[in-house]
Motif scaffolding. Structure first.
Motif, PDB file in Angstrom:
ATOM      1  N   ILE A 138      38.131  47.643  40.286  1.00  0.00           N
ATOM      2  CA  ILE A 138      37.680  48.800  40.742  1.00  0.00           C
ATOM      3  C   ILE A 138      38.909  49.744  41.647  1.00  0.00           C
ATOM      4  CG2 ILE A 138      35.272  49.220  42.233  1.00  0.00           C
ATOM      5  CD1 ILE A 138      34.492  47.128  42.077  1.00  0.00           C
ATOM      6  N   GLY A 182      33.622  44.344  38.670  1.00  0.00           N
ATOM      7  CA  GLY A 182      33.321  45.786  38.169  1.00  0.00           C
ATOM      8  C   GLY A 182      31.862  45.767  38.395  1.00  0.00           C
ATOM      9  N   CYS A 212      36.088  45.571  30.341  1.00  0.00           N
ATOM     10  CA  CYS A 212      34.506  44.047  30.518  1.00  0.00           C
ATOM     11  C   CYS A 212      34.840  43.668  29.825  1.00  0.00           C
ATOM     12  CB  CYS A 212      34.077  45.480  31.364  1.00  0.00           C
ATOM     13  SG  CYS A 212      32.041  44.962  31.404  1.00  0.00           S
ATOM     14  N   TYR A 218      27.938  44.657  42.505  1.00  0.00           N
ATOM     15  CA  TYR A 218      29.071  44.398  41.320  1.00  0.00           C
ATOM     16  C   TYR A 218      28.821  43.481  41.126  1.00  0.00           C
ATOM     17  CZ  TYR A 218      31.606  41.545  44.080  1.00  0.00           C
ATOM     18  OH  TYR A 218      32.412  40.768  45.043  1.00  0.00           O
ATOM     19  N   ASP A 227      26.227  44.860  35.760  1.00  0.00           N
ATOM     20  CA  ASP A 227      26.354  46.596  36.120  1.00  0.00           C
ATOM     21  C   ASP A 227      24.834  46.512  36.680  1.00  0.00           C
ATOM     22  OD1 ASP A 227      27.935  46.606  33.755  1.00  0.00           O
ATOM     23  OD2 ASP A 227      26.529  47.250  32.651  1.00  0.00           O
ATOM     24  N   TYR A 231      31.094  40.299  38.166  1.00  0.00           N
ATOM     25  CA  TYR A 231      31.868  39.567  38.246  1.00  0.00           C
ATOM     26  C   TYR A 231      32.380  38.650  37.134  1.00  0.00           C
ATOM     27  CZ  TYR A 231      30.846  35.583  41.565  1.00  0.00           C
ATOM     28  OH  TYR A 231      30.421  35.068  41.821  1.00  0.00           O
ATOM     29  N   SER A 267      35.325  51.899  37.495  1.00  0.00           N
ATOM     30  CA  SER A 267      36.108  50.256  37.120  1.00  0.00           C
ATOM     31  C   SER A 267      36.857  51.249  35.956  1.00  0.00           C
ATOM     32  CB  SER A 267      34.984  50.162  36.226  1.00  0.00           C
ATOM     33  OG  SER A 267      33.495  49.403  37.578  1.00  0.00           O
ATOM     34  N   GLN A 276      29.933  48.706  39.306  1.00  0.00           N
ATOM     35  CA  GLN A 276      29.957  48.644  40.822  1.00  0.00           C
ATOM     36  C   GLN A 276      28.502  49.634  40.918  1.00  0.00           C
ATOM     37  OE1 GLN A 276      33.081  49.496  39.517  1.00  0.00           O
ATOM     38  NE2 GLN A 276      32.245  51.371  40.019  1.00  0.00           N
TER      39      GLN A 276
END
Length: 323
Positions: free
Chosen positions: A240, A279, A230, A294, A42, A296, A226, A281
């Motif tokens: 996204i 995400g 997660c 973002y 995040d 990943y 998003s 983002q």
């Protein structure tokens, strides 16, 4: 011979059809090259006179600095000690998903305190003159949700619109993305506009939409969010999506015109190559460009969460794409 040529053409057309259908996923560029301490969740980033500073989930809001937007060095955290109110929402005093901006001569950071799977959550505000690590003063709770609420007070994002109005979007699952008006004088909830606006959700449980970030481009406001799962390493399905509106409070629609309140959302970035589940983002303006920041999960590193940076382009119809 004619039959052989026809068969070959059939195979080529079939292969081309597959490429066209799966084209967007194949066309995503890799993240920009970064190095140093880039294991994050995040992330949010801003450029200060002293260089870039990036904050992320965990560790009293982990901080990293960079002089070139390429090499990042761990630099402590936003806070030295947790504010007393955090423990009411996170026994571990573990803050999430910061959002950094600069308004009225100071840096602002909205962030969430919660525990995984709970909507006993609160959004806090901190301020700083420099934006640098260990320089933040907590200003207390801005908005809170509780068990039984149909929404969740996490993943905040500040928007200042073209009329100077302040807005805070937030939320995940529990019916999706919400928004409130803020008072620019305090950074807290607006004293007269107490509306809880609804920006995005989806019709299927568990309504997996979170991490809003709203930016203005041209005459529209763009809501980046998003979707899906997660924080599951290589099993993450995060992606996204984006929609836009002429008004900060919506309604937001995707490229096809479907409202984000009925499950709409134009795909911006998803799993591709070693990049799994992008995400969490934010979008920052830097050197005349919009930069997508973002996390990943790295498919070549056992699903370790990594920092992703890509410049956004804007097509002739005013929709963003990853460059």
């Amino acid at each position: 011979m004619r039959h052989s040529i026809r068969s070959t053409l059939t195979v080529l057309v079939s292969a081309l059809s597959v490429l066209l259908v799966s084209g967007p996923a194949l066309a995503y560029p890799p993240p920009d090259q970064v190095s140093g301490d880039t294991v994050v969740h995040d992330p949010t980033m801003i450029r200060t006179p002293a260089g870039y500073v990036l904050y992320s989930t965990h560790g009293l809001l982990e901080a990293r600095t960079s002089t070139d937007r390429t090499t990042f060095t761990r630099a402590g955290s936003a806070f030295r000690t947790p504010p007393a109110w955090w423990s009411g929402y996170s026994p571990e005093n573990d803050p999430w998903a910061p959002d950094i901006s600069r308004e009225r001569g100071q840096y602002l950071m909205y962030y969430a305190v919660s525990s995984f799977g709970s909507n006993n959550s609160a959004i806090g505000l901190a301020t700083s003159r420099t934006g640098r690590p260990h320089s933040w003063t907590d200003r207390g709770i801005v908005y809170a949700s509780a068990i039984g609420f149909d929404h969740n007070a996490i993943d905040p994002n500040l928007l200042v619109d073209h009329r100077g109005r302040w807005w805070l979007s937030f939320g995940s699952y529990w019916t999706g993305i919400r928004m409130i008006r803020l008072d620019p004088a305090t950074g807290k909830r607006h004293p007269s506009d107490r509306t809880l606006y609804h920006l995005a959700t989806r019709p299927d449980e568990p309504y997996a939409v979170e991490a809003p970030d709203i930016v203005r481009h041209g005459r529209h406001y763009y809501l980046f969010a998003s979707y899906d799962r997660c924080c599951a390493g290589l099993d993450s399905t995060y992606k996204i999506k984006v929609g836009r509106s002429s008004d900060p409070a919506g309604p937001y629609v995707d490229r096809a015109g479907q409202p984000m309140l009925t499950g709409g959302g134009t795909l911006l970035l998803e799993t591709h190559g070693r990049v799994v589940g992008p995400g969490g983002q934010s979008v920052t303006r830097d050197a005349g460009e919009d930069v997508l920041v973002y996390h990943y999960y790295d498919g070549t590193d056992n699903g370790t969460p990594k920092l992703g940076l890509n410049v956004l382009g804007w097509d002739s119809e005013g929709w963003p794409y990853v460059r």
